[in-house]
Design a protein around this motif. Structure first.
Motif, short mmCIF file in Angstrom:
data_model
loop_
_atom_site.label_atom_id
_atom_site.label_comp_id
_atom_site.label_asym_id
_atom_site.label_seq_id
_atom_site.Cartn_x
_atom_site.Cartn_y
_atom_site.Cartn_z
N UNK A 11 44.53 -27.13 -38.23
CA UNK A 11 43.35 -26.80 -37.45
C UNK A 11 42.06 -26.92 -38.24
N UNK A 12 42.11 -27.63 -39.36
CA UNK A 12 40.94 -27.75 -40.23
C UNK A 12 40.06 -28.93 -39.86
N UNK A 13 38.78 -28.79 -40.18
CA UNK A 13 37.80 -29.86 -40.03
C UNK A 13 37.28 -30.16 -41.43
N UNK B 63 34.67 -18.09 -37.13
CA UNK B 63 34.79 -16.80 -36.41
C UNK B 63 36.26 -16.41 -36.24
N UNK B 64 37.06 -16.58 -37.31
CA UNK B 64 38.47 -16.21 -37.35
C UNK B 64 39.35 -16.99 -36.36
N UNK B 65 38.88 -18.14 -35.89
CA UNK B 65 39.66 -19.01 -35.01
C UNK B 65 39.76 -20.38 -35.66
N UNK C 219 20.76 -28.98 -31.68
CA UNK C 219 21.99 -28.18 -31.67
C UNK C 219 22.63 -28.15 -30.29
N UNK C 220 23.94 -28.09 -30.28
CA UNK C 220 24.71 -27.89 -29.05
C UNK C 220 25.78 -26.85 -29.36
N UNK C 221 26.18 -26.12 -28.35
CA UNK C 221 27.23 -25.14 -28.52
C UNK C 221 26.77 -23.89 -29.23
N UNK C 222 27.73 -23.06 -29.55
CA UNK C 222 27.47 -21.78 -30.20
C UNK C 222 27.27 -21.95 -31.70
N UNK C 223 26.78 -20.90 -32.33
CA UNK C 223 26.69 -20.85 -33.79
C UNK C 223 27.89 -20.04 -34.28
N UNK C 224 28.56 -20.55 -35.30
CA UNK C 224 29.77 -19.90 -35.82
C UNK C 224 29.57 -19.48 -37.27
N UNK C 225 30.36 -18.52 -37.70
CA UNK C 225 30.42 -18.11 -39.10
C UNK C 225 31.71 -18.69 -39.69
N UNK C 226 31.60 -19.33 -40.85
CA UNK C 226 32.78 -19.88 -41.53
C UNK C 226 33.55 -18.70 -42.12
N UNK C 227 34.79 -18.52 -41.65
CA UNK C 227 35.59 -17.39 -42.10
C UNK C 227 36.75 -17.79 -43.00
N UNK C 228 37.04 -19.08 -43.10
CA UNK C 228 38.06 -19.56 -44.03
C UNK C 228 37.74 -21.01 -44.39
N UNK C 229 37.64 -21.27 -45.71
CA UNK C 229 37.30 -22.61 -46.18
C UNK C 229 37.96 -22.83 -47.54
N UNK D 82 35.69 -26.62 -32.39
CA UNK D 82 34.98 -27.89 -32.27
C UNK D 82 35.34 -28.61 -30.97
N UNK D 83 36.63 -28.64 -30.64
CA UNK D 83 37.06 -29.28 -29.40
C UNK D 83 36.43 -28.60 -28.18
N UNK D 84 36.37 -27.28 -28.20
CA UNK D 84 35.77 -26.54 -27.09
C UNK D 84 34.28 -26.85 -26.97
#
Length: 125
Positions: free
Chosen positions: A113-115, A47-49, A28-38, A55-57
């Motif tokens: 802004x979707x992945x 995380x509401x962003x 793993x790299x980076x932070x752990x996020x919660x999917x807030x819109x899919x 991902x870019x950050x």
């Protein structure tokens, strides 16, 4: 390295136990996020962003820091999405925080802004 079209086989006899495991060689790299819109394969927000911004950050920060100290180089070509294998609605969750299912990121939608992530439906949470 096998040539294309090669085949490998094995036979086993006797009282043998077999356990199949997967070793993806990922970390793993980076932070752990919660999917807030899919919506289907499109993850819109973490995380509401905007997902693509997060991902870019993560990629930028990871590459600037040189990864996590291991000798394997970090590049933008080898990023996968790690989806937590646990059911977040299960209060008696017994999985470890590091239990993730790896999925390939198959595309991006810069305007929204979707992945886009390959595989079964991803749920919010």
């Amino acid at each position: 390295v096998l040539k294309p079209g090669s085949l490998i086989g094995a036979t086993f006899q006797g009282n043998i136990g077999l356990e199949i495991v997967v070793a993806q060689g990922c970390r793993p790299v980076g932070a752990t996020y919660r999917v807030t819109s899919v919506d289907g394969p499109a993850v819109h927000e973490l995380d509401d962003k905007r997902a693509i911004d997060e991902l870019e950050e993560t990629i930028r920060t990871t590459m600037e820091e040189g990864g996590d100290g291991s000798k394997t180089p970090i590049t933008t070509e080898n990023f996968l999405a790690g989806i937590h294998a646990a059911d977040p609605s299960n209060e008696e969750n017994t999985s470890n925080p590091g239990d993730f299912i790896l999925r390939q990121m198959t595309g991006f939608r810069p305007r929204s802004g979707s992945v886009l992530i390959c595989g079964p439906q991803i749920n919010e949470g």
